[in-house]
Design an enzyme around this catalytic site. Sequence first.
Site, mmCIF file in Angstrom:
data_model
loop_
_atom_site.group_PDB
_atom_site.id
_atom_site.type_symbol
_atom_site.label_atom_id
_atom_site.label_comp_id
_atom_site.label_asym_id
_atom_site.label_seq_id
_atom_site.Cartn_x
_atom_site.Cartn_y
_atom_site.Cartn_z
ATOM 1 C CB THR B 48 -0.953 -0.048 1.325
ATOM 2 O OG1 THR B 48 -1.650 -1.236 1.299
ATOM 3 C CG2 THR B 48 -1.935 1.329 1.217
ATOM 4 C CG LEU B 49 4.937 3.364 2.229
ATOM 5 C CD1 LEU B 49 3.851 4.579 2.798
ATOM 6 C CD2 LEU B 49 5.809 2.763 3.297
ATOM 7 C CD GLU B 72 -6.376 -5.211 1.855
ATOM 8 O OE1 GLU B 72 -5.567 -4.543 1.843
ATOM 9 O OE2 GLU B 72 -6.314 -6.569 1.739
ATOM 10 N NE ARG B 219 2.920 -9.308 -20.788
ATOM 11 C CZ ARG B 219 1.837 -9.329 -20.687
ATOM 12 N NH1 ARG B 219 0.921 -8.356 -20.814
ATOM 13 N NH2 ARG B 219 1.229 -10.587 -20.283
ATOM 14 C CG HIS B 223 13.443 -6.214 -15.394
ATOM 15 N ND1 HIS B 223 13.614 -7.183 -14.322
ATOM 16 C CD2 HIS B 223 12.576 -6.808 -16.075
ATOM 17 C CE1 HIS B 223 13.170 -8.356 -14.765
ATOM 18 N NE2 HIS B 223 12.670 -7.918 -15.862
ATOM 19 N N GLY B 285 43.083 -7.011 19.950
ATOM 20 C CA GLY B 285 44.231 -6.180 20.466
ATOM 21 C C GLY B 285 45.361 -5.856 19.518
ATOM 22 C CE LYS B 288 40.698 -5.123 14.629
ATOM 23 N NZ LYS B 288 41.604 -5.845 15.823
ATOM 24 C CD GLU B 312 34.834 -4.173 18.652
ATOM 25 O OE1 GLU B 312 35.758 -3.523 18.626
ATOM 26 O OE2 GLU B 312 34.788 -5.479 18.247
ATOM 27 N NE ARG B 446 49.125 -4.146 20.045
ATOM 28 C CZ ARG B 446 49.473 -3.586 21.285
ATOM 29 N NH1 ARG B 446 50.619 -2.509 21.281
ATOM 30 N NH2 ARG B 446 48.605 -3.720 22.053
ATOM 31 N NE ARG B 454 42.074 -2.745 -6.100
ATOM 32 C CZ ARG B 454 40.676 -3.053 -5.763
ATOM 33 N NH1 ARG B 454 39.741 -2.057 -5.440
ATOM 34 N NH2 ARG B 454 40.215 -4.290 -5.834
#
Lengths: 99, 560
Positions: B48-49, B72, B219, B223, B285, B288, B312, B446, B454
Amino acid sequence: MDNSADETSTAGHKFILFVTGMSVKSGHAIENLRRICDKYLQNNYELEIVDISRDSEKALVHQIVAIPTLIKTHPAPRRIIIGDLSDNEKVLKILNLSE
Amino acid sequence: MAYKKTKSQQFIFPKSPTGIDGLDEITNGGFPKGRPTLICGGAGCGKTLLSMQFLIKGITEHNEPGVFMSFEEPSDDLTLNVKSLGFDIEKLKADKKLIVDHVRVERSEIEEAGEYDLDGLFIRLGHAIDSIKATRVVLDTIESLFGGLDNQAILRAELRRLFHWLKAKGVTAIVTGERGEATLTRQGLEEYVSDCVIVLDHRVIDQVSTRRLRIVKYRGSTHGTNEYPFLIDADGISVLPITSLKLDNDVSSDIISTGVPGLDEMFHSGGFYRGSNTLISGTAGTAKTTIASYFANEQCNKNEKTIYFAFEESPQQLIRNMKSIGVDLEKHIKKGTLQIHSSRPSLNGLELHLLTLRKLIKEFQPTTIIIDPISNLITVGSQDEVRSMLVRLIDMLKANNITVLFTSLNKRTDKFRPDLAEESVSSLVDIWITVRDMEGIGERNRGIFIVKARGMGHSNQVREFVITDQGMELLDVELGPKGILTGSERQSHRIEKKMSDMKHQNEIIRKDREIERKRKALEANIEALRNEFESAEEELNILKATEELYAKLTSKKKKE
């Protein structure tokens, strides 16, 4: 509205029949209704025939979808019958006309 | 020549723009003009919307009056329902641009006796269309008639007639239908007489619901054939095409700094390209978020508007944590160059997340976006869904030339890659940096390295970095006999080197001294020999003198 059955005999029946122009089904409906009314209600009835192809506002007001549609406005309860009224027995039963 | 030929063959199928975000794109311009379109789907998927939006946008954007025939909902309910989405039906009705007709068919009130047709409906519709010269019509949901009336044969015939009648009228119509068991619609009829069929769907996967749209048939026109997720929000429906059909956005050659001292040098060009997207992946840890914050800080310092999506941490937590290593994000927020948005990924479905991002981007117009981490989104959707969402997100950001930095949490596996998020994004991103734990001899260090970049040369080294109160710092490469050294190995290597240096030094000094000693010994020897020689010479001289004296004496004796 308990005494609606009593009113049936005193005040006449009021009908509105909605049709479109000259369609076959509309013609049948008018014929069938006239026949029933003449047989069971004699002249004690009012029938308004509305051609919604000319008066489409009325179709809106009465929520008309199917054609032909017969609305019994008086006496209560209000009944709506669609179709060309060819099913004689059913029509009589719905309109509570049996004699 | 070939080009000319294709051009002459181009025929643009007449279409009515729907005015729905994204739907025009996948239908290549809208619904078929002057033909009926069927929209079918189960309860609550927005039929409907969608049709209402089509009508209203037709009026407000293309000045095409419309008729909404509702089977309706009563007109008043409808008005109220779409009002919350910012559509003012009452005004449009007053302006004679829109007619809403509620067709009520109560089974309990209606009896059937004999043959009938639905001319009443046709006449009502015809009257409404003619009175405002409508070009758009919606019938919602026509099959309610089947619930209200008994004679299925008549209804089917009439429904077919209705579609032909709508076509003959030349109105662009939307007919909605409920989804059937095996067929697209309950009656299995509408989909055959419609020129375009769109199926709406509402699925719940892992407790997250997503609405989807698919064009089943169109038709006379090409698409998009995929299932496209769509959203209903405060502005109505918006469809998000899965991929932008073209990849023709402008690219920039501007270089922007990563903000991490030392990291820029790992790229030959000295940083990222503007508008590129970067993935930082690593196990838990591995800093990042720190790298992401450094980048945010750097961009804000250059007055680049930045949005930080934290899945987070809360903004306060992030600010506090970054302060501890000397990155002050708060001042950027106060200045208005930085926004931090925190939400749990499970708060809403992926599509809603995407939409939130889209909205914020539209409002704030940032040039930099940080999403920390994207791997959390996987809890909300399947891998495919996340991938498709990220593709669309990246497309959208690329189109706006926004620099993006994603972080992605890896699961700790033996192979250490690829992980889900990496797998789904790594082919899409321009730059991929991995931060890694390097474990061994009872400690964890680390390391950072560039997997791909790229369009620019980059270092192949794994660089160790440390995080101190002063911040993050990439250490110089320390080469050992078995490769690059880290942590305590680096230190012990340093000490060893120092010791061997010292040893070497000592050795040299010792050798010097030895030579000195030898020289001294040599000189002493020389002296001794000389002394010996001198004494021998002396002896000889004495001998010679004695000889002379003796000879003198003997010659004297002879004379006498």
